[in-house]
Design an enzyme around this catalytic site. Structure first.
Site, PDB file in Angstrom:
ATOM      1  N   MET A   1       7.195   1.669  -1.974  1.00  0.00           N
ATOM      2  CA  MET A   1       8.131   2.287  -2.914  1.00  0.00           C
ATOM      3  C   MET A   1       7.888   3.876  -2.545  1.00  0.00           C
ATOM      4  O   MET A   1       8.402   4.811  -3.293  1.00  0.00           O
ATOM      5  CB  MET A   1       7.800   2.299  -4.511  1.00  0.00           C
ATOM      6  CG  MET A   1       7.720   0.903  -4.729  1.00  0.00           C
ATOM      7  SD  MET A   1       8.447   0.429  -6.384  1.00  0.00           S
ATOM      8  CE  MET A   1       6.989   1.024  -7.367  1.00  0.00           C
TER       9      MET A   1
ATOM     10  N   HIS B   1       0.761   7.483   1.114  1.00  0.00           N
ATOM     11  CA  HIS B   1      -0.630   7.893   1.100  1.00  0.00           C
ATOM     12  C   HIS B   1      -1.417   7.315   2.333  1.00  0.00           C
ATOM     13  O   HIS B   1      -0.908   6.385   2.990  1.00  0.00           O
ATOM     14  CB  HIS B   1      -1.255   8.145  -0.280  1.00  0.00           C
ATOM     15  CG  HIS B   1      -1.128   6.876  -0.920  1.00  0.00           C
ATOM     16  ND1 HIS B   1      -2.016   5.784  -0.571  1.00  0.00           N
ATOM     17  CD2 HIS B   1      -0.430   6.405  -2.011  1.00  0.00           C
ATOM     18  CE1 HIS B   1      -1.728   4.858  -1.392  1.00  0.00           C
ATOM     19  NE2 HIS B   1      -0.988   5.051  -2.308  1.00  0.00           N
TER      20      HIS B   1
ATOM     21  N   HIS C   1      -1.316   3.537   2.291  1.00  0.00           N
ATOM     22  CA  HIS C   1      -0.268   2.830   2.862  1.00  0.00           C
ATOM     23  C   HIS C   1      -0.331   3.003   4.370  1.00  0.00           C
ATOM     24  O   HIS C   1      -0.031   2.038   5.156  1.00  0.00           O
ATOM     25  CB  HIS C   1       1.201   3.349   2.478  1.00  0.00           C
ATOM     26  CG  HIS C   1       1.616   3.600   0.856  1.00  0.00           C
ATOM     27  ND1 HIS C   1       1.642   4.669   0.091  1.00  0.00           N
ATOM     28  CD2 HIS C   1       1.918   2.467   0.317  1.00  0.00           C
ATOM     29  CE1 HIS C   1       2.075   4.113  -1.075  1.00  0.00           C
ATOM     30  NE2 HIS C   1       2.347   3.006  -0.974  1.00  0.00           N
TER      31      HIS C   1
ATOM     32  N   LYS D   1      -5.940  -2.790  -3.989  1.00  0.00           N
ATOM     33  CA  LYS D   1      -5.573  -2.169  -5.181  1.00  0.00           C
ATOM     34  C   LYS D   1      -5.023  -2.790  -6.256  1.00  0.00           C
ATOM     35  O   LYS D   1      -5.225  -2.820  -7.473  1.00  0.00           O
ATOM     36  CB  LYS D   1      -5.238  -0.530  -5.056  1.00  0.00           C
ATOM     37  CG  LYS D   1      -5.280   0.149  -6.246  1.00  0.00           C
ATOM     38  CD  LYS D   1      -4.728   1.631  -6.295  1.00  0.00           C
ATOM     39  CE  LYS D   1      -3.127   1.594  -6.479  1.00  0.00           C
ATOM     40  NZ  LYS D   1      -2.790   1.185  -7.844  1.00  0.00           N
TER      41      LYS D   1
ATOM     42  N   GLN E   1      -0.967  -8.093  -7.823  1.00  0.00           N
ATOM     43  CA  GLN E   1       0.255  -8.376  -7.028  1.00  0.00           C
ATOM     44  C   GLN E   1       0.082  -9.240  -5.661  1.00  0.00           C
ATOM     45  O   GLN E   1       0.949  -9.759  -5.549  1.00  0.00           O
ATOM     46  CB  GLN E   1       0.754  -6.942  -6.916  1.00  0.00           C
ATOM     47  CG  GLN E   1       1.882  -6.964  -5.659  1.00  0.00           C
ATOM     48  CD  GLN E   1       2.486  -5.484  -5.615  1.00  0.00           C
ATOM     49  OE1 GLN E   1       3.311  -5.059  -6.540  1.00  0.00           O
ATOM     50  NE2 GLN E   1       1.899  -4.851  -4.608  1.00  0.00           N
TER      51      GLN E   1
ATOM     52  N   ARG F   1       0.797   7.389  -7.862  1.00  0.00           N
ATOM     53  CA  ARG F   1       0.604   8.410  -9.134  1.00  0.00           C
ATOM     54  C   ARG F   1      -0.487   9.419  -9.209  1.00  0.00           C
ATOM     55  O   ARG F   1      -0.344   9.990 -10.040  1.00  0.00           O
ATOM     56  CB  ARG F   1       0.099   7.193 -10.463  1.00  0.00           C
ATOM     57  CG  ARG F   1       1.384   6.085 -10.605  1.00  0.00           C
ATOM     58  CD  ARG F   1       0.957   5.011 -11.332  1.00  0.00           C
ATOM     59  NE  ARG F   1       1.771   3.909 -11.383  1.00  0.00           N
ATOM     60  CZ  ARG F   1       2.695   3.561 -12.259  1.00  0.00           C
ATOM     61  NH1 ARG F   1       2.723   4.290 -13.300  1.00  0.00           N
ATOM     62  NH2 ARG F   1       3.551   2.550 -12.047  1.00  0.00           N
TER      63      ARG F   1
HETATM   64  O1  PAF Z   1       3.365  -2.061  -4.428  1.00  0.00           O
HETATM   65  C1  PAF Z   1       4.287  -1.541  -4.379  1.00  0.00           C
HETATM   66  O2  PAF Z   1       4.717  -0.655  -4.109  1.00  0.00           O
HETATM   67  C2  PAF Z   1       5.386  -2.483  -4.868  1.00  0.00           C
HETATM   68  O3  PAF Z   1       5.365  -3.154  -5.911  1.00  0.00           O
HETATM   69  C3  PAF Z   1       6.092  -3.359  -3.735  1.00  0.00           C
HETATM   70  C4  PAF Z   1       5.207  -4.432  -3.395  1.00  0.00           C
HETATM   71  C5  PAF Z   1       6.655  -2.178  -2.493  1.00  0.00           C
HETATM   72  C6  PAF Z   1       7.432  -3.966  -4.221  1.00  0.00           C
HETATM   73  O4  PAF Z   1       8.463  -3.128  -5.087  1.00  0.00           O
END
Ligand code: PAF
Length: 282
Positions: A30, A34, A37, A151, A155, A189
């Site tokens: 999104m 950082h 990613h 992290k 998910q 965040r």
């Molecule tokens: O982890 C994230 O940044 C979001 O949940 C993702 C996987 C890009 C889905 O919008």
């Protein structure tokens, strides 16, 4: 570096890779990138012939409008960071209405019950939104492999279920948490934390380490107590939840069971910012 806003132009760029059976690695994000990613992108670059990074703030996964509006938007800086790693990265930054085929709403998913635990209890509809957007993105990008940080461990498990439900032939790879020097897990965040809050936030990692150290000696009840006490001592934090859960089902057990891998999960607020973290315990 190629940046695509439309599905058609991204698909056209990926067509030669598909035709020549080259592997496509995918890192959905999104934005507000950082080092966490970037570690996913670097791994994807090592393991694939081409890499797509999506930058899309997904409206359907936010349970409140204020949180969505507050989410950091740093597209220009994100592109500079990606460019500094490799000029070959393909960026997909879609427009919501096009990605969602003019219907910006979530599908309803049952991810084997994982969706009901922890984040699922505290962020209504969150995983339906994540599942919906990833299903849409996966169908445009058609990756061989997709990369997610541990992290957001819950998910990661949800995405593994999603590809089974949607019958998508994608290998889902989890990558280790990248931490700041003080142990705080990297997160978009963190940009909202003051200097003082940033330093205080080391408490999360320190507490998880204490739980890991004491895991074999204390009961779940006592470990819960330990965490509550640590957070009570701090004027900065409000603990939202602490759970020790089975790493595969994410369910809690009354007592430790043999041959089960456990993980500790924390969600808390500091200065109105919600942070999560987790750690393998055995
Ligand atoms: O982890 C994230 O940044 C979001 O949940 C993702 C996987 C890009 C889905 O919008």
């Amino acid at each position: 570096m190629k940046i695509h806003n439309s599905k058609t132009s991204l698909k056209a760029t990926l067509l030669p890779f598909k035709k020549n059976k080259k592997s496509i690695g995918f890192v959905p994000t999104m934005g507000a990138l950082h080092k966490g990613h970037l570690s996913l992108v670097k791994q994807a670059l090592k393991e694939n012939d081409c890499v797509v990074v999506s930058i899309f703030i997904n409206p359907t996964q936010f349970d409140n409008q204020a949180d969505l509006e507050k989410y950091p938007k740093t597209l220009e800086n994100d592109l500079i960071l990606l460019y500094s790693i490799s000029k070959k990265i393909i960026v997909f930054s879609p427009i919501a209405s096009e990605l969602y085929n003019q219907n910006i709403s979530s599908k309803s998913y049952i991810f084997s019950g994982i969706e009901k635990e922890m984040e699922g209890k505290h962020r209504a509809g969150h995983f339906d939104g994540v599942g919906t957007v990833l299903n849409l993105l996966f169908r445009v990008v058609t990756p061989n492999k997709a990369y997610f940080g541990e992290k957001d461990f819950q998910q990661l498990q949800i995405v593994k279920e999603l590809v089974k439900i949607e019958n998508l032939p994608i290998n889902i790879t989890g990558c280790p948490i990248v931490r700041e020097k003080n142990g705080l897990a990297m997160s978009s965040r963190n940009k909202h934390l003051s200097e003082e809050e940033f330093e205080e936030a080391a408490l999360i990692y320190l507490t998880l380490n204490k739980v890991k150290e004491k895991f074999h000696d204390l009961t779940f009840k006592n470990l819960n107590q330990l965490v509550e006490n640590e957070f009570k001592k701090s004027d900065f934090f409000t603990l939202e939840y602490f759970e020790i859960a089975n790493s595969s089902t994410l369910k809690t057990d009354e007592n430790k069971l043999k041959n089960i891998r456990y993980r500790a999960f924390i969600a808390c607020f500091i200065g109105g910012i919600r942070l999560i973290d987790n750690m393998a315990l055995n």
